[in-house]
Enzyme design. Structure first.
Site, PDB file in Angstrom:
ATOM      1  CB  CYS A   1      -2.765   1.956  -0.774  1.00 10.57           C
ATOM      2  SG  CYS A   1      -2.263   3.571  -0.133  1.00 10.57           S
TER       3      CYS A   1
ATOM      4  CG  HIS B   1      -8.230  -0.940  -1.320  1.00 10.42           C
ATOM      5  ND1 HIS B   1      -8.133  -0.714   0.020  1.00 10.42           N
ATOM      6  CD2 HIS B   1      -9.416  -1.576  -1.513  1.00 10.42           C
ATOM      7  CE1 HIS B   1      -9.234  -1.173   0.630  1.00 10.42           C
ATOM      8  NE2 HIS B   1     -10.017  -1.705  -0.287  1.00 10.42           N
TER       9      HIS B   1
ATOM     10  CG  HIS C   1      -6.312   3.825   0.987  1.00 13.63           C
ATOM     11  ND1 HIS C   1      -5.319   3.004   1.469  1.00 13.63           N
ATOM     12  CD2 HIS C   1      -7.207   3.009   0.368  1.00 13.63           C
ATOM     13  CE1 HIS C   1      -5.613   1.753   1.164  1.00 13.63           C
ATOM     14  NE2 HIS C   1      -6.754   1.730   0.490  1.00 13.63           N
TER      15      HIS C   1
END
Length: 96
Positions: free
Chosen positions: A4, A67, A55
């Site tokens: 990510c 993402h 994340h």
């Protein structure tokens, strides 16, 4: 695959010419906080996905964010999804 934070690094550099740090822990220190209710396209959204795991994704409008997952690749998810609602942490605006 790409993780990510690496996806954010590559995307912001190639699309906007913005240098980003490599880690999510450093990326969350950038920009200005923005309430989830005031998200705009291009804002970063951060999640606490574990005791120390973080994340990051980029908001693309209509409660959706893009993402990258090392297992599933680049994908689009909804902030309204039960998992992402539960793990949502903060959002940052990089551009003014």
């Amino acid at each position: 695959g790409i993780d990510c934070s690496g996806f954010m690094l590559v995307t912001f550099k190639s699309q906007f010419g913005i240098e980003m740090p490599r880690s999510t822990d450093m990326q969350v220190k950038l920009g200005e906080p923005v309430p989830k209710s005031e998200l705009q396209i291009g804002d970063l959204v951060f999640f606490k996905t574990g005791s120390r795991e973080r994340h990051v994704g980029v908001y693309i409008g209509d409660s959706q964010f893009m993402h990258a997952s090392t297992r599933e690749g680049v994908k689009i998810s909804s902030l309204d999804n039960k998992y992402w609602k539960k793990t949502y942490w903060t959002s940052k605006r990089i551009f003014s």
